[in-house]
Design a protein around this motif. Structure first.
Motif, PDB file in Angstrom:
ATOM      1  N   GLU A  81       0.813  -1.213   0.000  1.00  0.00           N
ATOM      2  CA  GLU A  81       0.000   0.000   0.000  1.00  0.00           C
ATOM      3  C   GLU A  81       0.847   1.264   0.000  1.00  0.00           C
ATOM      4  N   ARG A  82       2.139   1.119   0.266  1.00  0.00           N
ATOM      5  CA  ARG A  82       3.016   2.284   0.348  1.00  0.00           C
ATOM      6  C   ARG A  82       3.581   2.689  -1.009  1.00  0.00           C
ATOM      7  N   TYR A  83       3.502   1.796  -1.974  1.00  0.00           N
ATOM      8  CA  TYR A  83       4.097   2.059  -3.286  1.00  0.00           C
ATOM      9  C   TYR A  83       3.102   1.670  -4.377  1.00  0.00           C
ATOM     10  N   PRO A  84       3.295   2.160  -5.596  1.00  0.00           N
ATOM     11  CA  PRO A  84       2.399   1.774  -6.701  1.00  0.00           C
ATOM     12  C   PRO A  84       2.348   0.265  -6.853  1.00  0.00           C
ATOM     13  N   THR A  85       1.163  -0.270  -7.036  1.00  0.00           N
ATOM     14  CA  THR A  85       1.001  -1.729  -7.091  1.00  0.00           C
ATOM     15  C   THR A  85       1.840  -2.356  -8.200  1.00  0.00           C
ATOM     16  N   ARG A  86       1.883  -1.720  -9.359  1.00  0.00           N
ATOM     17  CA  ARG A  86       2.671  -2.290 -10.450  1.00  0.00           C
ATOM     18  C   ARG A  86       4.142  -2.372 -10.083  1.00  0.00           C
ATOM     19  N   SER A  87       4.651  -1.320  -9.448  1.00  0.00           N
ATOM     20  CA  SER A  87       6.058  -1.297  -9.058  1.00  0.00           C
ATOM     21  C   SER A  87       6.375  -2.389  -8.044  1.00  0.00           C
ATOM     22  N   ALA A 124       6.287 -13.177  -1.839  1.00  0.00           N
ATOM     23  CA  ALA A 124       4.945 -13.558  -2.303  1.00  0.00           C
ATOM     24  C   ALA A 124       3.852 -12.717  -1.657  1.00  0.00           C
ATOM     25  N   PRO A 125       3.888 -12.448  -0.332  1.00  0.00           N
ATOM     26  CA  PRO A 125       2.830 -11.631   0.259  1.00  0.00           C
ATOM     27  C   PRO A 125       2.688 -10.237  -0.362  1.00  0.00           C
ATOM     28  N   PRO A 126       3.766  -9.456  -0.543  1.00  0.00           N
ATOM     29  CA  PRO A 126       3.557  -8.143  -1.175  1.00  0.00           C
ATOM     30  C   PRO A 126       3.101  -8.245  -2.618  1.00  0.00           C
ATOM     31  N   PHE A 127       3.583  -9.264  -3.365  1.00  0.00           N
ATOM     32  CA  PHE A 127       3.136  -9.422  -4.752  1.00  0.00           C
ATOM     33  C   PHE A 127       1.644  -9.710  -4.803  1.00  0.00           C
ATOM     34  N   GLU A 128       1.193 -10.687  -4.013  1.00  0.00           N
ATOM     35  CA  GLU A 128      -0.215 -11.064  -4.037  1.00  0.00           C
ATOM     36  C   GLU A 128      -1.093  -9.957  -3.474  1.00  0.00           C
ATOM     37  N   ALA A 129      -0.598  -9.251  -2.448  1.00  0.00           N
ATOM     38  CA  ALA A 129      -1.371  -8.149  -1.878  1.00  0.00           C
ATOM     39  C   ALA A 129      -1.534  -7.018  -2.887  1.00  0.00           C
ATOM     40  N   LEU A 192       3.803  -7.071 -16.863  1.00  0.00           N
ATOM     41  CA  LEU A 192       3.293  -6.003 -16.008  1.00  0.00           C
ATOM     42  C   LEU A 192       3.849  -4.649 -16.429  1.00  0.00           C
ATOM     43  N   ARG A 193       5.142  -4.614 -16.741  1.00  0.00           N
ATOM     44  CA  ARG A 193       5.766  -3.342 -17.146  1.00  0.00           C
ATOM     45  C   ARG A 193       5.237  -2.873 -18.499  1.00  0.00           C
ATOM     46  N   ARG A 194       4.943  -3.804 -19.387  1.00  0.00           N
ATOM     47  CA  ARG A 194       4.553  -3.449 -20.756  1.00  0.00           C
ATOM     48  C   ARG A 194       3.077  -3.074 -20.877  1.00  0.00           C
ATOM     49  N   TYR A 195       2.205  -3.734 -20.093  1.00  0.00           N
ATOM     50  CA  TYR A 195       0.781  -3.581 -20.366  1.00  0.00           C
ATOM     51  C   TYR A 195      -0.060  -3.002 -19.218  1.00  0.00           C
ATOM     52  N   VAL A 196       0.512  -2.854 -18.041  1.00  0.00           N
ATOM     53  CA  VAL A 196      -0.269  -2.364 -16.905  1.00  0.00           C
ATOM     54  C   VAL A 196       0.097  -0.915 -16.591  1.00  0.00           C
ATOM     55  N   GLU A 197      -0.915  -0.110 -16.390  1.00  0.00           N
ATOM     56  CA  GLU A 197      -0.716   1.319 -16.114  1.00  0.00           C
ATOM     57  C   GLU A 197      -0.144   1.516 -14.714  1.00  0.00           C
ATOM     58  N   LEU A 198       0.729   2.506 -14.588  1.00  0.00           N
ATOM     59  CA  LEU A 198       1.301   2.849 -13.289  1.00  0.00           C
ATOM     60  C   LEU A 198       0.300   3.729 -12.530  1.00  0.00           C
ATOM     61  N   ARG A 199      -0.122   3.273 -11.361  1.00  0.00           N
ATOM     62  CA  ARG A 199      -1.081   4.005 -10.542  1.00  0.00           C
ATOM     63  C   ARG A 199      -0.426   4.410  -9.232  1.00  0.00           C
ATOM     64  N   PRO A 200      -0.873   5.515  -8.634  1.00  0.00           N
ATOM     65  CA  PRO A 200      -0.255   5.970  -7.384  1.00  0.00           C
ATOM     66  C   PRO A 200      -0.507   4.991  -6.241  1.00  0.00           C
ATOM     67  N   ALA A 201       0.313   5.088  -5.202  1.00  0.00           N
ATOM     68  CA  ALA A 201       0.160   4.229  -4.032  1.00  0.00           C
ATOM     69  C   ALA A 201      -1.181   4.493  -3.351  1.00  0.00           C
ATOM     70  N   LEU A 203      -1.810   4.255  -0.121  1.00  0.00           N
ATOM     71  CA  LEU A 203      -1.631   4.935   1.153  1.00  0.00           C
ATOM     72  C   LEU A 203      -0.656   6.098   0.983  1.00  0.00           C
ATOM     73  N   ALA A 204      -1.171   7.311   1.095  1.00  0.00           N
ATOM     74  CA  ALA A 204      -0.338   8.496   0.924  1.00  0.00           C
ATOM     75  C   ALA A 204       0.708   8.577   2.025  1.00  0.00           C
ATOM     76  N   ALA A 205       1.834   9.203   1.700  1.00  0.00           N
ATOM     77  CA  ALA A 205       2.932   9.305   2.659  1.00  0.00           C
ATOM     78  C   ALA A 205       2.494   9.991   3.951  1.00  0.00           C
ATOM     79  N   THR A 206       1.563  10.943   3.839  1.00  0.00           N
ATOM     80  CA  THR A 206       1.117  11.680   5.018  1.00  0.00           C
ATOM     81  C   THR A 206       0.291  10.827   5.976  1.00  0.00           C
ATOM     82  N   ARG A 207      -0.201   9.691   5.502  1.00  0.00           N
ATOM     83  CA  ARG A 207      -1.035   8.822   6.343  1.00  0.00           C
ATOM     84  C   ARG A 207      -0.265   7.615   6.870  1.00  0.00           C
TER      85      ARG A 207
END
Length: 417
Positions: A81-87, A124-129, A192-201, A203-207
């Motif tokens: 939740e702290r970083y873009p899911t695709r990343s 595996a947990p961060p990938f699946e999450a 994932l890098r080629r076909y999935v859009e990069l979306r923001p995290a 959970l914002a850093a302020t939270r």
């Protein structure tokens, strides 16, 4: 009614999902990762056995892949939740490819091999999450429950194919099997890098409040909200009963005078049932959410006839039937869970749920395994699942609706679904 209006109200089908480029990429990447994981389990278990001659060492190598979910799984899932899911997914794939590549090097000490395998499992947990948090953005409306059904079907097919390929290829060369596993992670990252859009995290850093605190909030969210708690208990309780045939397959096969092939048939019967259930018309997706309670009771009920000590054909029919029921239940439960879960808690809640499932399965196998020492396996499984029917009648009586709107966020009284 006009044609366009009718199509707008038409229940979603698999084609409505597969025309979505991003979803196709995520599904294919996930299938590669899943198949690679099971290929790796089979290859490592065989490699360790060949090198040590120890069944215990081989079983330990197989079990290492599950340990991350029982230890740091929820904590690492919160990272998603702290970083873009695709990343997050791409990073996990690349690091796992490197770690599995190191395991494939001939002559790596068994102790080092197990450490590398455990470290790989921690990713595996961060990938699946991250994947779990991404899917609601790709699948809206009626597409989501259909997507969950398709994902579960593909996962179990990947499990069967991964085990089969791992056994065959590892029998020729375990190092080749491991290199193929590393290749699946590279291919997944490319898609994932080629076909999935990069979306923001999410959970914002302020939270952010620290991983331990954020992980705790995930537990508070799931078990503090009455609807999510009810769904969680149903899922945990159900898997506690239906997993037992897989865990006791070796003993059950031995008692009917079967060998390794019989054990393998019993172990893959449940995944095959999942795949069969996935073929049920997707137009039933909306109806599935209304059937959560009866399906929860039916899941252990399908295995109660084990008390009759059936032959192999009967065993396979029972275990396959339980897989079919679960293929209908899990997407329905996942859909209900999604409707009450805030976006920024999706990854953490997934970590909590998956860890609970792993713990429930492990505890069930240990308990029934101990009971199978003095009693016949068929009797233990039948009695265990008969008890499960009573438990599910109690657990499924919980409500899936709230009498009034409630705040879901563990640290805020303003957040609502």
């Amino acid at each position: 009614m006009s044609r366009s209006s009718a199509e707008g109200q038409r229940p979603a089908g698999y084609w409505d999902l597969l025309v979505l480029v991003e979803y196709r990429a995520v599904l294919t990447a996930s299938a590669l990762s899943w198949a690679g994981d099971y290929l790796c389990k089979a290859a490592v278990a065989l490699q360790v056995f060949d090198r040590t001659g120890s069944v215990l060492a081989s079983a330990s190598a197989f079990a290492v892949g599950y340990l991350p979910w029982l230890t740091a799984g929820p904590l690492f899932a919160a990272v998603a939740e702290r970083y873009p899911t695709r990343s997050v997914m791409i990073s996990c794939d690349f690091v796992r490819a490197v770690l599995i590549g190191l395991i494939a090097i001939p002559g790596v000490p068994v102790s080092v091999l197990l450490v590398l395998l455990f470290t790989s499992g921690l990713l595996a947990p961060p990938f699946e999450a991250a994947r779990s948090a991404l899917l609601p953005h790709l699948l809206t409306g009626d597409r989501y429950p259909v997507g969950m059904a398709l994902n579960n079907t593909v996962f179990h097919l990947a499990q069967v194919l991964g085990y089969a390929a791992g056994g065959v290829i590892a029998g020729y060369s375990s190092h080749t099997a491991l290199l193929l596993n590393a290749g699946t992670f590279v291919a997944s990252a490319f898609l994932l890098r080629r076909y999935v859009e990069l979306r923001p995290a999410a959970l914002a850093a302020t939270r952010r409040s620290g991983l331990w605190s954020e992980t705790r909030q995930g537990y508070v969210l799931v078990f503090g909200d009455p609807v999510m708690r009810a769904i969680a208990f149903i899922v945990f309780a159900t898997v506690t009963f239906v997993v037992v045939p897989e865990g006791l397959a070796a003993a059950w096969a031995s008692e009917i005078d079967g060998g390794g092939a019989t054990q393998g048939l019993i172990m893959v019967a449940n995944p095959v049932g999942f795949a069969i259930g996935g073929l049920i018309p997707t137009r039933l997706a909306r109806l599935r959410t209304r059937l959560v309670r009866p399906l929860a009771v039916l899941a252990p009920l399908t295995l109660v006839p084990a008390l009759l000590d059936p032959p192999l054909t009967g065993i396979l029919a029972l275990v396959t039937a339980s897989g079919v029921v679960m293929s209908l239940l899990l997407p329905a439960a996942q859909t209900l869970f999604r409707t009450v879960l805030p976006d920024e808690y999706r990854a953490r809640a997934f970590g909590v749920m998956n860890s609970g499932i792993q713990i429930a399965q492990g505890a069930a196998i240990l308990a029934t395994g101990a009971a199978s020492e003095p009693f016949p396996t068929a009797m233990v499984i039948g009695t265990w699942c008969a008890t499960g029917v009573l438990v599910m009648l109690l657990v499924s009586s919980q409500s899936f609706t709230r009498p009034e709107p409630s705040a879901l966020s563990p640290d805020s009284t303003e957040r609502t679904p």
